[in-house]
Design a protein around this motif. Structure first.
Motif, PDB file in Angstrom:
ATOM      1  N   HIS A   1       0.832  -1.210   0.000  1.00  0.00           N
ATOM      2  CA  HIS A   1       0.000   0.000   0.000  1.00  0.00           C
ATOM      3  C   HIS A   1       0.868   1.264   0.000  1.00  0.00           C
ATOM      4  CE1 HIS A   1      -3.850  -1.915   0.206  1.00  0.00           C
ATOM      5  NE2 HIS A   1      -3.569  -2.566   1.315  1.00  0.00           N
ATOM      6  N   ALA A   2       1.964   1.219   0.764  1.00  0.00           N
ATOM      7  CA  ALA A   2       2.846   2.381   0.796  1.00  0.00           C
ATOM      8  C   ALA A   2       3.478   2.630  -0.579  1.00  0.00           C
ATOM      9  CB  ALA A   2       3.938   2.182   1.857  1.00  0.00           C
ATOM     10  N   ARG A   3       3.845   1.551  -1.256  1.00  0.00           N
ATOM     11  CA  ARG A   3       4.415   1.715  -2.596  1.00  0.00           C
ATOM     12  C   ARG A   3       3.384   2.274  -3.570  1.00  0.00           C
ATOM     13  NH1 ARG A   3       7.948  -3.879  -3.541  1.00  0.00           N
ATOM     14  NH2 ARG A   3       9.553  -3.461  -1.938  1.00  0.00           N
ATOM     15  N   LEU A   4       2.149   1.766  -3.468  1.00  0.00           N
ATOM     16  CA  LEU A   4       1.106   2.291  -4.353  1.00  0.00           C
ATOM     17  C   LEU A   4       0.847   3.760  -4.071  1.00  0.00           C
ATOM     18  CD1 LEU A   4      -1.454  -0.680  -4.346  1.00  0.00           C
ATOM     19  CD2 LEU A   4       0.061   0.022  -6.207  1.00  0.00           C
ATOM     20  N   ASP A   5       0.788   4.129  -2.799  1.00  0.00           N
ATOM     21  CA  ASP A   5       0.574   5.538  -2.461  1.00  0.00           C
ATOM     22  C   ASP A   5       1.722   6.401  -2.963  1.00  0.00           C
ATOM     23  OD1 ASP A   5      -1.769   4.865  -1.225  1.00  0.00           O
ATOM     24  OD2 ASP A   5      -0.907   4.775   0.795  1.00  0.00           O
ATOM     25  N   SER A   6       2.930   5.889  -2.843  1.00  0.00           N
ATOM     26  CA  SER A   6       4.081   6.643  -3.337  1.00  0.00           C
ATOM     27  C   SER A   6       4.031   6.798  -4.853  1.00  0.00           C
ATOM     28  CB  SER A   6       5.376   5.944  -2.926  1.00  0.00           C
ATOM     29  OG  SER A   6       6.508   6.615  -3.435  1.00  0.00           O
TER      30      SER A   6
ATOM     31  N   ARG B   1       1.286   6.762  -6.698  1.00  0.00           N
ATOM     32  CA  ARG B   1       0.227   7.730  -7.018  1.00  0.00           C
ATOM     33  C   ARG B   1       0.701   9.158  -6.775  1.00  0.00           C
ATOM     34  NH1 ARG B   1      -3.022   4.076  -3.792  1.00  0.00           N
ATOM     35  NH2 ARG B   1      -4.158   2.612  -5.124  1.00  0.00           N
ATOM     36  N   ALA B   2       1.412   9.365  -5.660  1.00  0.00           N
ATOM     37  CA  ALA B   2       1.908  10.713  -5.367  1.00  0.00           C
ATOM     38  C   ALA B   2       2.890  11.183  -6.432  1.00  0.00           C
ATOM     39  CB  ALA B   2       2.564  10.732  -3.983  1.00  0.00           C
TER      40      ALA B   2
ATOM     41  N   ARG C   1       0.851  12.052  -9.503  1.00  0.00           N
ATOM     42  CA  ARG C   1       0.167  13.341  -9.335  1.00  0.00           C
ATOM     43  C   ARG C   1       1.148  14.497  -9.460  1.00  0.00           C
ATOM     44  NH1 ARG C   1      -2.194  10.724  -4.629  1.00  0.00           N
ATOM     45  NH2 ARG C   1      -4.238   9.842  -5.157  1.00  0.00           N
TER      46      ARG C   1
END
Length: 386
Positions: free
Chosen positions: A165-170, A172-173, A176
């Protein structure tokens, strides 16, 4: 809570009661069916069986109460149950070995007073005193290790999912940020050119009307660039527009030749509500100018005990709209913004061909107002407003 305490805590009540009936009842039945070698052996063994429930919280105490029964000769059934619990709850293997050694010594001391001098019998008694208690103790250790392994695997799986999840959030960030840079570079560059060319036109022209129009274009370009940077998070602050800036927004529209009548309201809502009101009026004015050119527009702000209501009504257009491109999502985005602020947005087609947009937003702290689903009174006959 320590790992030992977690392993020793009781399980579900129903299952625990059933296990206790078996753990206490079967040893007690075995003791009652045995022949007591001495008058005091039977009551001591019964007491050890009845003390077995103590092992759930104090396994070592229950085990110690079984040693006198072992000395009397009838303590094997409750001792085996207590040893299993000791093996489950002991934090180290050394303590389990110590418990088995205590059983061995107790039995051997008791045998010194009743065993014959035959060496073979003594050897068999010694082996029995080691092997029999070591079985349930080792089984308890295996159960504990299995529980620890399962807990470790569960923690590892949870950590792996958290890392994913942290990798996916990173990711996505990062995406963006890349899109933000591209939007800023492309739109910002063109907007800056508009502002520069408008300033150059204002400085070189001798026509007062052209100069005023150029200055107006330059101000709009600079404002658009500032709003875009704020929306993209490049300035570190949110968009500064709010309820106090509405008169300036109306004045800009009037300076551009739009027939706008504005009725303000005295209110000091929260920054979230203030910005939402500004965006509602701004989007409604843009839609009215685009889809109903030449139509008079009325912007009215009212307030009651619970809400601040912004109503924007445009009349019948006096000429066809210049842009008939379908597919705009401005109203959908505006509806979501109002809903997030805890309000409702209603759009209505008027009988005379006009259009009405009404946004009711909470007058107080929006965090105490639950968001409500948007409602719509109909669709505009013109192309989708953006």
């Amino acid at each position: 809570m320590t790992r030992w305490a977690r392993l020793c805590r009781p399980g579900p009540v129903g299952r625990r009661v059933g296990l206790e009936v078996l753990a206490v009842g079967l040893p007690l039945l075995a003791v009652l069916m045995s022949y007591p070698p001495s008058p005091w052996a039977l009551p001591v063994a019964i007491a050890a069986c009845l003390a077995l429930p103590l092992r759930l919280k104090w396994p070592w105490l229950a085990f110690a109460l079984c040693l006198p029964a072992l000395y009397g000769g009838l303590g094997w059934p409750p001792a085996l149950v207590a040893l299993f619990r000791v093996g489950m709850c002991a934090p180290t293997v050394r303590l389990v070995v110590a418990a088995v050694a205590a059983v061995f010594l107790t039995v051997q001391v008791a045998n010194q007073f009743g065993m014959d001098e035959v060496l073979a019998n003594q050897i068999m008694s010694a082996l029995f005193s080691v092997v029999v208690p070591a079985g349930p103790a080792a089984l308890g250790v295996l159960v504990r290790l299995r529980a620890e392994l399962s807990a470790t695997l569960a923690e590892r799986d949870q950590a792996r999912r958290a890392e994913l999840h942290a990798r996916l959030d990173s990711a996505r960030a990062d995406e963006r940020a890349r899109i933000t840079r591209e939007i800023h570079d492309a739109v910002g560059h063109n907007t800056t050119l508009i502002a520069v060319q408008a300033a150059a036109l204002s400085a070189t022209t001798t026509d007062p009307t052209a100069r005023e129009t150029a200055d107006h274009l330059r101000r709009l370009a600079k404002q658009s660039l500032a709003e875009m940077r704020a929306a993209l998070g490049l300035t570190g602050t949110d968009s500064p527009q709010g309820l106090p800036e509405l008169p300036a927004l109306i004045a800009q529209a009037q300076a551009a030749g739009v027939d706008v009548e504005f009725t303000p309201v005295a209110a000091t809502p929260s920054p979230l509500i203030s910005r939402a009101l500004y965006r509602v009026v701004q989007e409604a004015l843009t839609n009215a100018v685009k889809h109903a050119p030449g139509a008079p527009i009325t912007v009215t702000l009212t307030r009651d005990a619970a809400h601040i209501v912004a109503t924007v009504v445009n009349g019948t257009p006096t000429r066809p709209p210049a842009d008939l491109t379908p597919g705009g999502t401005g109203l959908e985005g505006l509806t979501e913004r109002v809903r997030t602020a805890g309000g409702t947005l209603t759009t209505t087609n008027l009988p005379d061909g006009g259009f009405s947009l009404r946004a009711a937003l909470p007058a107080h702290d929006p965090s105490k107002v639950a968001p409500t689903p948007p409602t719509s009174g109909g669709s505009h006959p013109l192309p989708t407003r953006q």
